[in-house]
Design a protein around this motif. Structure first.
Motif, PDB file in Angstrom:
ATOM      1  N   ASP A 125      14.288  -9.498  -4.329  1.00  0.00           N
ATOM      2  CA  ASP A 125      15.019  -8.781  -3.273  1.00  0.00           C
ATOM      3  C   ASP A 125      16.186  -9.584  -2.697  1.00  0.00           C
ATOM      4  N   ARG A 174      21.230 -14.796  -4.975  1.00  0.00           N
ATOM      5  CA  ARG A 174      20.733 -13.713  -4.122  1.00  0.00           C
ATOM      6  C   ARG A 174      20.323 -12.535  -5.012  1.00  0.00           C
ATOM      7  N   THR A 218      18.843  -9.534  -6.918  1.00  0.00           N
ATOM      8  CA  THR A 218      18.068  -8.325  -6.644  1.00  0.00           C
ATOM      9  C   THR A 218      17.805  -7.627  -7.972  1.00  0.00           C
ATOM     10  N   GLN A 242      15.272  -5.774   1.349  1.00  0.00           N
ATOM     11  CA  GLN A 242      15.021  -7.211   1.465  1.00  0.00           C
ATOM     12  C   GLN A 242      13.723  -7.464   2.246  1.00  0.00           C
TER      13      GLN A 242
END
Ligand code: AMP
Ligand code: GLY
Length: 415
Positions: free
Chosen positions: A190, A248, A250, A299
């Motif tokens: 996430d 980061r 996802t 998230q």
């Protein structure tokens, strides 16, 4: 919740099937296949660019889009959906480069101290030939771009290495050959944290005993004994989480690993779930998937968990005659209903509805998937179901999961 699955293979049928089990989920697939049509509404597409998928998602007013294959990710489908305010589970194009370019991936591993095979990036053939002296044989020669598993040669000696360098083109990676057990470790991410799926093992070569050319995957199994709790933690801490934090990330992050004497090392990252690994993995997943993927887009993964059946699962792929080389399509398929009466789940990959019923439409046609109280039982069950299914030229490996059987001393099966 209206959920759209992008793609048309066995992985996407498994995703759509599992997502449809979540309470309140209404599933769509674009373009989907006859298998997804049993559990979802297949949406017509005017083309296969991110823009076409966006139009389909808007037309069906979907709340969440889940991307199966890598091509739309590399083309920026996630960036486009987010820019237009649509919720989507997958990595943006910048992170998808981890799969799109092996050179980029290797430099990324190096920068972040992620364990991987020693390597040398080469911009042209002359540079690669000069660099050969720095490696022992066998040496691994890899083409830089997306090559559907076909851009890798394990060269046994210098003449094979030179031939591979010449045939694979300009931008190359030379790599130390790693020995060990190869496995697939896939995590839902996430951007901050990761929720790992159970371990699985693919069978990439077309013939039994890992002979013949590479394919997209001829079968896979999932068995929790593939990794100890300690090994799982090590993979999360040294490979998955550093990647999630640095990019980061996802989406589904798939690490192709070699479990070496020196610990787990990454062979490659894929920025999507595996095909066929997804099929046996989701067969074992007992808790809902839609809730978890939704939380990942918020998230909020740390609030989620996945519950797994302890039973091992196996997926055997039935392929068209000639695959992974040239193959014909349009062969009528029979016996799926009989296979399913045994309790097997038959995921569609390369199928279509022809004038006279279901027929073949691709290289990998079906993925017959079963679980069992033991790995041996799951394998026996899967092959009993496979033998119910017929189409002209059909072929499959008869040893899916056998490596696991010998590892766990479960003896041999009657296939
Ligand atoms: P890749 O596309 O990088 O996953 O490579 C395809 C297959 O080649 C892998 O699944 C491995 O079986 C094999 N392979 C790739 N790199 C290595 C390596 N450094 N050592 C041993 N085998 C490798
Ligand atoms: N099964 C290998 C892959 O999905 O790349």
């Amino acid at each position: 919740m209206r959920i759209l699955v992008i793609g048309s293979g066995g992985r996407e049928h498994a995703l759509a099937w599992k997502l449809a089990h979540s309470p309140g989920a209404e599933v769509y697939a674009a373009p989907g296949n006859p298998g997804t049509a049993q559990v979802a509404v297949n949406l017509p597409l005017a083309g296969a660019t991110p823009k076409h998928y966006l139009e389909a998602a808007r037309a069906a007013a979907v709340d969440l889009t889940v991307v199966g294959p890598e091509a739309p990710l590399v083309e920026g489908i996630v960036d486009l959906f987010r820019a237009e305010g649509l919720r989507i589970f997958g990595p943006p194009a910048a992170a998808a480069a981890l799969e799109g370019s092996k050179l980029y991936a290797k430099r990324f591993f190096e920068r972040h101290g992620i364990p991987t095979a020693r390597f040398q990036a080469c911009e042209n053939a002359a540079e690669a030939i000069a660099a050969l002296s720095r490696f022992h044989y066998p040496v691994v020669v890899k083409a830089d771009g997306l090559a559907a598993g076909k851009g890798v040669v394990i060269a046994q000696d210098e003449s094979e290495a030179r031939a591979a360098i010449t045939s694979l083109g300009n931008r190359l990676v030379l790599e130390e050959f790693l020995q060990g057990e190869e496995l697939s470790f896939i995590a839902i991410c996430d951007g901050v944290t990761a929720l790992p799926l159970e371990p699985s093992q693919d069978h990439k070569r077309v013939f039994d005993n890992d002979q013949g050319p590479n394919t997209g995957g001829m079968g896979a199994y999932s068995d929790s004994r593939l990794l100890s709790a300690l090994q799982r933690d090590q993979i999360l801490e040294t490979i998955i989480l550093p990647t999630v934090r640095a990019t980061r990330f996802t989406g589904f992050l798939y690490a192709g690993l070699m479990m070496t004497g020196d610990g787990p090392k990454v062979l490659e990252f894929n920025v999507r779930s595996g095909d066929p690994e997804t099929q046996p993995l989701l067969h074992r997943l007992q808790s809902g998937l839609a809730e978890v993927l939704w939380a990942a887009t918020e998230q909020n993964l740390h609030s989620q968990r996945l519950d797994w059946s302890p039973e091992p699962s196996v997926c055997v792929v039935l392929a068209s005659g000639g695959y992974p080389g040239a193959y014909q399509t349009g062969a009528p398929i029979s016996g799926i209903a009989e296979a399913e009466t045994t309790g097997a789940m038959v995921f569609h990959a390369g199928t279509r509805q022809g004038p006279a019923g279901l027929e073949t439409a691709g290289g990998r046609v079906l993925g017959v998937t079963c679980s069992g109280p033991t790995l041996a039982a799951a394998i026996d069950h899967a092959y009993a179901a496979v033998r119910c299914i017929h189409f002209r030229g059909a072929h499959y490996r008869t040893d899916i999961g056998r490596r696991g059987l010998s590892r766990y001393n479960e003896g041999s099966v009657g296939t």
